[in-house]
Design an enzyme around this catalytic site. Structure first.
Site, PDB file in Angstrom:
ATOM      1  N   LYS A  53      63.291  34.907  52.842  1.00 52.02           N
ATOM      2  CA  LYS A  53      63.336  33.491  53.231  1.00 52.02           C
ATOM      3  C   LYS A  53      62.221  32.800  51.821  1.00 52.02           C
ATOM      4  O   LYS A  53      62.934  31.701  51.607  1.00 52.02           O
ATOM      5  CB  LYS A  53      62.582  33.154  54.514  1.00 52.02           C
ATOM      6  CG  LYS A  53      63.593  33.512  55.764  1.00 52.02           C
ATOM      7  CD  LYS A  53      62.892  33.260  57.071  1.00 52.02           C
ATOM      8  CE  LYS A  53      63.950  33.811  58.126  1.00 52.02           C
ATOM      9  NZ  LYS A  53      63.300  33.737  59.539  1.00 52.02           N
ATOM     10  N   GLN A  97      57.625  33.400  62.376  1.00 48.58           N
ATOM     11  CA  GLN A  97      58.803  34.325  62.478  1.00 48.58           C
ATOM     12  C   GLN A  97      58.553  35.180  63.787  1.00 48.58           C
ATOM     13  O   GLN A  97      57.111  35.468  64.256  1.00 48.58           O
ATOM     14  CB  GLN A  97      58.681  35.682  61.424  1.00 48.58           C
ATOM     15  CG  GLN A  97      59.615  36.566  61.323  1.00 48.58           C
ATOM     16  CD  GLN A  97      60.847  36.185  60.997  1.00 48.58           C
ATOM     17  OE1 GLN A  97      61.181  35.140  60.457  1.00 48.58           O
ATOM     18  NE2 GLN A  97      61.893  36.635  61.541  1.00 48.58           N
ATOM     19  N   ASP A 120      63.261  25.706  62.440  1.00 47.26           N
ATOM     20  CA  ASP A 120      63.840  26.659  63.248  1.00 47.26           C
ATOM     21  C   ASP A 120      64.898  26.291  64.458  1.00 47.26           C
ATOM     22  O   ASP A 120      65.752  26.720  64.777  1.00 47.26           O
ATOM     23  CB  ASP A 120      62.902  27.700  63.712  1.00 47.26           C
ATOM     24  CG  ASP A 120      62.973  28.941  62.928  1.00 47.26           C
ATOM     25  OD1 ASP A 120      63.916  29.558  62.373  1.00 47.26           O
ATOM     26  OD2 ASP A 120      61.777  29.636  63.045  1.00 47.26           O
TER      27      ASP A 120
HETATM   28  N1  GUN Z   1      63.483  36.321  64.455  1.00 44.48           N
HETATM   29  C1  GUN Z   1      64.892  36.417  64.263  1.00 44.48           C
HETATM   30  N2  GUN Z   1      65.781  35.395  63.869  1.00 44.48           N
HETATM   31  C2  GUN Z   1      64.746  34.491  63.790  1.00 44.48           C
HETATM   32  C3  GUN Z   1      64.914  33.001  63.254  1.00 44.48           C
HETATM   33  O1  GUN Z   1      65.899  32.682  63.049  1.00 44.48           O
HETATM   34  N3  GUN Z   1      63.885  32.530  63.030  1.00 44.48           N
HETATM   35  C4  GUN Z   1      62.460  32.972  63.405  1.00 44.48           C
HETATM   36  N4  GUN Z   1      61.458  32.092  63.193  1.00 44.48           N
HETATM   37  N5  GUN Z   1      62.237  34.125  63.780  1.00 44.48           N
HETATM   38  C5  GUN Z   1      63.503  34.782  64.023  1.00 44.48           C
END
Ligand code: GUN
Length: 292
Positions: A53, A97, A120
């Site tokens: 990311k 995350q 998100d």
């Molecule tokens: N863990 C698995 N997928 C995601 C996501 O799309 N965003 C976040 N913040 N954590 C995750």
């Protein structure tokens, strides 16, 4: 029939080029989009997602504020960091995350993020807006799946979409988006989960099958209708001694056999994954546009 492979990497690259140009225009206006990234602990999969990311941000000109915290970080310290980012004008989006370590309450942390910076789309305010069809940050994986379907020319209107999995991150929101009375949606939706009695009965009726179960080989060729479009959301590490890393990534569906039956299928890696990151960039740019 051998299925057309939906190239998530290519679709993502096209979208990122569009976003790169938007970021460049924003920067000319003096607004550099900023993403605050928080990772707690050292889960290897989470670490590699977060690194991907941050790299993607850098590539298109988004500033990222990288925070990697030890696994014994207290909930209080994490909430303080979120609060600091809520107030920081350079930060347009906040990404915590998931999953978080067990001693931290995920719901409390997600609730602490300013909904205007919730790129998100996990804050209950954004979830609620999404469900009622109002403008909101849409969760990245479900939104990415809808983009892939529309950019691959898949007709969702009137189609029977079957979703396997009911997580808050993928299953529930993708089902919700697919059933909205909107363009590139308007499907009849069925959700299967661990309590479903006869999963194959349902999956065999799917024109569009979205699998987000979190387990390899959850769906095999005998569970797929001839000509279906199969979207594989799974990312599973399986041991592979022929690889330097000692593992390879596989999805939740039996790709090799299903590709002979489906009309379209997403690969793993290179399918949904790159789209998830792209939609995070998209949401961050949208948030920065609001600031501008
Ligand atoms: N863990 C698995 N997928 C995601 C996501 O799309 N965003 C976040 N913040 N954590 C995750």
């Amino acid at each position: 029939m051998s299925a057309k492979i939906i190239d998530g990497k290519q679709i993502a690259a096209d979208m990122r080029e569009e976003l790169r140009q938007e970021v460049s225009q924003l920067r000319e206006q003096g607004v550099t989009p900023g993403l605050g990234v928080i990772l707690v602990g050292d889960d290897p999969a989470s670490r590699s997602y977060v690194t991907a990311k941050e790299r993607a941000c850098e590539e298109i000109g988004i500033y990222s504020d990288d925070n990697r915290l030890p696994s014994d970080t207290t909930q209080e310290a994490l909430l303080e960091l979120v609060e600091r980012m809520n107030k920081d004008d350079k930060i347009d989006g906040i990404l915590v995350q998931l999953p978080l370590p067990k001693h931290i309450d995920e719901a409390t942390v997600l609730l602490a993020i300013d909904p205007k910076k919730d790129v998100d789309g996990f804050h209950p305010v954004n979830v609620g807006k999404m469900v009622v069809g109002e403008k909101a940050f849409l969760p990245c994986t479900p939104h990415g799946i809808l983009q892939m379907l529309s950019r691959s020319g898949v007709q969702t209107k009137g189609a029977h979409a079957v979703v396997v999995g009911r997580s808050n991150i993928v299953g529930k929101p993708v089902a919700n988006l697919l059933l909205q009375k909107k363009d590139n949606a308007n499907a009849t939706v069925t959700i299967c989960h661990t309590g479903t009695r006869d999963m194959a009965y349902h999956t065999l009726q799917a024109d569009i099958l979205v699998v987000a179960a979190g387990w390899p080989n959850t769906v095999t060729a005998d569970m797929v209708k001839e000509g279906a479009v199969v979207i594989d959301v799974g990312v599973n590490r399986v041991e592979d001694e022929t690889r330097k890393s000692g593992y390879r990534l596989v999805g939740d569906v039996d790709f090799e056999s299903i590709k002979e039956k489906a009309s379209m299928i997403t690969p793993v890696p290179g399918g949904v994954g790159p789209m998830t990151i792209t939609m995070l960039l998209y949401n961050t740019v949208e948030s920065a546009k609001d600031r501008a």
